[in-house]
Structures are given as C-alpha cells and as structure tokens.
Design an enzyme around this catalytic site. Sequence first.
Site, mmCIF file in Angstrom:
data_model
loop_
_atom_site.group_PDB
_atom_site.id
_atom_site.type_symbol
_atom_site.label_atom_id
_atom_site.label_comp_id
_atom_site.label_asym_id
_atom_site.label_seq_id
_atom_site.Cartn_x
_atom_site.Cartn_y
_atom_site.Cartn_z
ATOM 1 N N ASP A 34 -11.322 115.619 107.966
ATOM 2 C CA ASP A 34 -11.928 114.580 108.811
ATOM 3 C C ASP A 34 -11.109 113.284 108.797
ATOM 4 O O ASP A 34 -10.409 112.988 107.834
ATOM 5 C CB ASP A 34 -13.348 114.312 108.313
ATOM 6 C CG ASP A 34 -14.187 113.598 109.350
ATOM 7 O OD1 ASP A 34 -13.753 113.529 110.518
ATOM 8 O OD2 ASP A 34 -15.274 113.100 109.001
ATOM 9 N N HIS A 51 -4.673 114.056 115.425
ATOM 10 C CA HIS A 51 -4.763 115.486 115.095
ATOM 11 C C HIS A 51 -3.380 116.051 114.767
ATOM 12 O O HIS A 51 -3.229 116.888 113.884
ATOM 13 C CB HIS A 51 -5.384 116.264 116.258
ATOM 14 C CG HIS A 51 -6.815 115.880 116.533
ATOM 15 N ND1 HIS A 51 -7.754 115.798 115.542
ATOM 16 C CD2 HIS A 51 -7.451 115.538 117.683
ATOM 17 C CE1 HIS A 51 -8.922 115.428 116.066
ATOM 18 N NE2 HIS A 51 -8.761 115.262 117.362
ATOM 19 N N LEU A 145 -1.538 133.421 98.976
ATOM 20 C CA LEU A 145 -2.678 132.585 99.378
ATOM 21 C C LEU A 145 -3.344 133.110 100.656
ATOM 22 O O LEU A 145 -2.652 133.466 101.614
ATOM 23 C CB LEU A 145 -2.158 131.156 99.642
ATOM 24 C CG LEU A 145 -3.143 130.170 100.240
ATOM 25 C CD1 LEU A 145 -4.141 129.684 99.197
ATOM 26 C CD2 LEU A 145 -2.417 128.973 100.846
HETATM 27 C C1 FPP Z 1 -11.890 115.794 112.460
HETATM 28 O O1 FPP Z 1 -11.367 114.506 112.686
HETATM 29 C C2 FPP Z 1 -10.880 116.798 112.754
HETATM 30 C C3 FPP Z 1 -11.026 117.784 113.662
HETATM 31 C C4 FPP Z 1 -12.243 117.950 114.472
HETATM 32 C C5 FPP Z 1 -9.957 118.749 113.946
HETATM 33 C C6 FPP Z 1 -9.053 119.140 112.815
HETATM 34 C C7 FPP Z 1 -7.900 119.824 113.394
HETATM 35 C C8 FPP Z 1 -6.608 119.657 113.024
HETATM 36 C C9 FPP Z 1 -6.205 118.838 111.880
HETATM 37 C C10 FPP Z 1 -5.478 120.306 113.763
HETATM 38 C C11 FPP Z 1 -5.689 121.622 114.440
HETATM 39 C C12 FPP Z 1 -5.865 122.748 113.515
HETATM 40 C C13 FPP Z 1 -4.944 123.645 113.089
HETATM 41 C C14 FPP Z 1 -5.367 124.721 112.164
HETATM 42 C C15 FPP Z 1 -3.531 123.619 113.467
HETATM 43 P P1 FPP Z 1 -12.077 113.567 113.768
HETATM 44 O O2 FPP Z 1 -11.364 113.737 115.049
HETATM 45 O O3 FPP Z 1 -13.535 113.881 113.825
HETATM 46 O O4 FPP Z 1 -11.826 112.174 113.158
HETATM 47 P P2 FPP Z 1 -12.731 110.882 113.349
HETATM 48 O O5 FPP Z 1 -14.071 111.192 112.714
HETATM 49 O O6 FPP Z 1 -11.987 109.829 112.619
HETATM 50 O O7 FPP Z 1 -12.849 110.613 114.822
#
Ligand code: FPP
Length: 255
Positions: A34, A51, A145
């Site tokens: 997150d 992201h 892993l």
């Molecule tokens: C939450 O941060 C994150 C996500 C919803 C997506 C996580 C995905 C990735 C890191 C990349 C894609 C995945 C792979 C496996 C390559 P948020 O956007 O909710 O952050 P915020 O709460 O600060 O807005």
Amino acid sequence: MKNLFAFLKKNREITNEPDLDMTKIPKHIAIIMDGNGRWAKERNLPRALGHKAGVEAIRKIVKECDRLGVEYLTLYAFSTENWNRPVKEIDSLMKLLVDYLKKEFEELNANDVVINSIGNISKLPLICREELKYAYEKTKDNKGLILNLALNYGGRSEIVDAVKEISADLINKKISKDQINEDLFSKYMYTSKMPDPDLIIRPSGELRLSNFLLWQSAYSELWFSDINWPDFHEKELQSAIEDYQKRDRRFGKVK
Ligand code: FPP
C-alpha cells in the site's frame, strides 16, 4: 557447480545478517503493498508512476525473501475492490503486471522461483492471463521461493467461492456434512496448497487487512510501517522479520 556457488553465496550473505535468527525465518510472508498513490502524490507524479515504483520494490523484496529462505511470498497486487478505481489506473496496473512477468520471468525462473496466483484471474484481460499461464507452466517444477500474486483477490469472495464448491460437493455426495471442518474448509480455499501466512506486512500507515487472507490470517503476526510501499526496502523487510522473531506465538495455547 551452479548450486554450490549459490549455496556458498547464500551462506556468506546470511552470516552477514547479525540481527536475524536464520532458524526462525517466517515460512510464509504476505504483503499488502500500500501507499503507491501517496508516494506519487508527495512527488507531484501521476499515480501510475507510484505503481511503477512499487514494482521496483517488488523486485527487491522478492530477491530478499529468496535470499533469506522464505518459502512463500504472497503479494496483494489487485483486490476485488480495485475494479472501482478509474479505468486508466486499472489499465496501468494490468500493464505493469504484464511488463513485470515479461521482464522478470527469466531471472525468476533462473532463481528457481515458482510463479503462482490466488484470486479469480478469469476476469483479468487476456494478455495478463496468457502471461500468467506461461509463467505458471514454465515455473511449476521449480523448487525455490513460491511467489504468489493475489490478483482480483478478495478474502470474502474466496470464502463464498469455497462455500459454493463445498455445497456442490455435498449435493453430488462427494463429501458428507460430518466431514466439514476447518481442515476441509482450508482445502477449498485458493491457498489450499500453502501454509497460512506467519507474517502479514502492511506499509503506508494503514492498520487494517482490507479483505486480505481473512481465513488464513487467524494466527498471523501483523507488522505495520508508515513507509509507503515504493520506499520499502530490504532493511524494512529485515526489521519486520526481526520483530516477528521476538513475538510469542501461542496459537491460543498456554506455553
Ligand atoms: C495500493 O496502493 C497498491 C495497489 C492497489 C496495487 C499494487 C500493485 C503494484 C505494486 C504493481 C502491479 C503488480 C505486479 C505484481 C507487477 P494505493 O494505490 O492504494 O496507494 P494509496 O493508498 O497511497 O493511494
């Protein structure tokens, strides 16, 4: 020979880890990645770049888990609720998934990583499903892993899916009502072939599970940090494991 070098390298590095008890490394770590959006906002960047930076953190943490001997790493990459985000953001996440699998596949495979997923991937775009299918097939016999990507995953829908399958098996007389217990229920979960997470990590300052591994987290140790996911490095993972090693896991029993 390749294995001998890998063994020596791993052991040399492990002995440099003064604060970690290498005999008490969590078998299964699960992470709610997150804070990508906030990381981007702090830098006046579009969320998609947050992201993208999050993917860099994934690369580092996968390597570190592998090096430390973690057996299962589950990453919450896309939840059932994430479909409610703007289409542009969903598209960029799906593209990042495809790019990650394309770019990292060779190295992950060479490091004996098994690529796996939990969640209903039938709803993902075809290109994601194809890339995932290729990765599962090619890595399924690896011995390292297990990298488990939670994609279109929701803890509640996982439980509902399990109930549907159990009901169907009851109706078809494959099982009887008396057989339904916690062990059997676990076998109907997406995680049937893996142990429950020992340690669940959530960066970014939020203190909740957000529909992640609701069934499996019954006795998981939780670790939170204010750092946003793109800033989560090996050091943070080591701190989380160090804290985990100090916890007294009683599973409801008396020592
Ligand atoms: C939450 O941060 C994150 C996500 C919803 C997506 C996580 C995905 C990735 C890191 C990349 C894609 C995945 C792979 C496996 C390559 P948020 O956007 O909710 O952050 P915020 O709460 O600060 O807005």
